[in-house]
Write an enzyme that holds these catalytic residues in place. Structure first.
Site, mmCIF file in Angstrom:
data_model
loop_
_atom_site.group_PDB
_atom_site.id
_atom_site.type_symbol
_atom_site.label_atom_id
_atom_site.label_comp_id
_atom_site.label_asym_id
_atom_site.label_seq_id
_atom_site.Cartn_x
_atom_site.Cartn_y
_atom_site.Cartn_z
ATOM 1 N N LYS A 50 0.829 -1.209 0.000
ATOM 2 C CA LYS A 50 0.000 0.000 0.000
ATOM 3 C C LYS A 50 0.860 1.255 0.000
ATOM 4 O O LYS A 50 0.624 2.196 -0.779
ATOM 5 C CB LYS A 50 -0.923 -0.018 1.225
ATOM 6 N N GLN A 94 -4.041 -0.921 10.107
ATOM 7 C CA GLN A 94 -3.980 -2.242 9.491
ATOM 8 C C GLN A 94 -4.554 -3.297 10.433
ATOM 9 O O GLN A 94 -4.177 -3.396 11.597
ATOM 10 C CB GLN A 94 -2.532 -2.598 9.137
ATOM 11 N N ASP A 117 -10.362 3.691 5.330
ATOM 12 C CA ASP A 117 -10.800 2.294 5.301
ATOM 13 C C ASP A 117 -12.319 2.190 5.363
ATOM 14 O O ASP A 117 -12.874 1.103 5.204
ATOM 15 C CB ASP A 117 -10.173 1.513 6.458
#
Length: 292
Positions: A50, A94, A117
Site C-alpha cells: 500500500k 492495518q 478504510d
C-alpha cells in the site's frame, strides 16, 4: 466455454490513473498514514504494498510501526496525533490488531473524514443510508469490478457470502444501492449452495478455501472471490487460494476473479481513491472556511 477471468490488476491500474489525474486539483500531495501493530508477516506485506503504491502515485505516505505488545492506549494516542495533523488526509489502521486491543474502539477513534478504510460507524451509517461517506476499500473494489461487467444491476439477484463489517455488510449495502436484490448468507445460513444457484452475482468473503463449488453457480453468473487463505504446499512454502473452487467455477460462470490478481489489487487502488477523496473534501472544507 470458459468464464472470463477478470484482470483485477488492469482495472486497478485504471483506477490509479484516475487518482493521478485527480491530484492536479490539489495544492499539495495527499497525506496517508498507516498504523501497523504487531509482527504478522501478511500485514507487513500488505502495508508495504500500500505504501509503495501511494508513494509511486505521489502521496506523502508514512508508516507508524508499533510492537505486538503495544497497548490500546498507545494506539489511540497515535490516532489522536494523526487526527490533529492537518497534512494527514487519510488514516489506515492495518487489521488484524493484537488480540488485546478492541478493534471497534480503535476504529471509532479515527476522524471519520480521514477514515480511508471506511470502517468508522459514521461512514458505515452513511453507506447504509446511501448518503455518501468513505466506503470500505474491498467492497468498493468489488463493486467497480462488477459494474465493469454489468453496468446496470437493477433487478439482479446478488448473493453475498459473509457478513463482516469489513466486506460482507458494506458489500450488501452497495449492491442494494444499485437496485439489486440481495441475499446475505453467513455461517448460520442453511443450504447456501441452493441460494447461490439462483444468483446472477456471487460475492464470497469468508476465507474458507474451496467453499463455493462449481455446482453452486448459476450459468453465466459473475463470481467475485474475496477470500485469501494461505495454504501450505507439499514442497514447502505456501500458496494463496480463494473461497471459490476456481477450476470448477470457470466452467459454469460468465466471469470470475482469480486469487491472487483479482480483488486484491482493486482493494489497494481503492485505498488510493479514498485517500484522494478525503484530501479533496478536506481541501474544499478549508476553502469554504477561508471564504467565510
Amino acid at each position: 466455454m470458459l468464464a472470463e477471468t477478470i484482470d483485477g490488476r488492469a482495472l486497478a491500474r485504471a483506477v490509479v490513473e484516475q487518482v493521478k489525474a485527480g491530484m492536479v486539483a490539489l495544492d499539495r500531495a495527499p497525506g496517508l498514514a498507516v498504523i501497523l501493530a504487531g509482527e504478522d508477516p501478511a500485514s507487513h506485506v500488505y502495508v508495504n504494498g500500500k505504501v509503495k503504491l501511494a508513494r509511486e502515485i505521489g502521496f506523502a505516505a508514512e508508516v507508524i510501526l508499533l510492537p505486538a505488545d503495544t497497548s490500546e492506549d498507545r494506539v489511540l494516542a497515535e490516532i489522536a496525533r494523526l487526527n490533529a495533523r492537518d497534512e494527514i488526509d487519510g488514516i489506515l489502521v492495518q487489521l488484524p490488531l493484537p488480540a488485546a486491543i478492541n478493534t471497534l474502539r480503535v476504529m471509532a477513534a479515527v476522524d471519520p473524514e480521514k477514515d480511508v478504510d471506511g470502517l468508522h460507524a459514521l461512514n458505515a451509517g452513511r453507506l447504509s443510508q446511501g448518503s455518501g461517506g468513505l466506503i470500505p476499500c474491498t467492497p468498493l473494489g468489488c463493486m467497480k469490478i462488477i459494474k465493469s461487467l454489468v453496468p446496470d444491476l437493477t433487478g439482479s439477484h446478488a448473493v453475498v457470502i459473509g457478513s463482516s463489517n469489513i466486506v460482507g455488510k458494506p458489500m450488501a449495502a452497495l449492491l442494494l444501492e444499485e437496485h439489486a436484490t440481495v441475499t446475505q448468507a453467513h455461517v448460520h445460513t442453511r443450504d447456501t449452495q441452493f441460494i447461490c444457484r439462483g444468483a446472477d452475482i456471487v460475492v464470497s468473503a469468508v476465507g474458507k478455501p474451496g467453499l463455493v463449488r462449481g455446482d453452486w453457480i448459476k450459468p453465466r453468473a459473475v463470481v467475485i472471490d474475496v477470500g485469501t487463505t494461505r495454504v501450505a504446499k507439499p514442497e514447502g512454502g505456501y500458496r494463496i487460494v480463494g473461497d471459490v473452487a476456481f477450476d470448477e467455477a470457470r466452467h459454469v460462470a460468465g466471469a470470475i476473479t482469480p486469487v491472487p490478481g483479482g480483488v486484491g489489487p482493486m482493494t489497494i487502488a481503492c485505498l488510493m481513491e479514498n485517500t484522494l477523496t478525503a484530501a479533496c473534501a478536506r481541501a474544499e472544507a478549508r476553502r469554504l472556511a477561508a471564504a467565510a
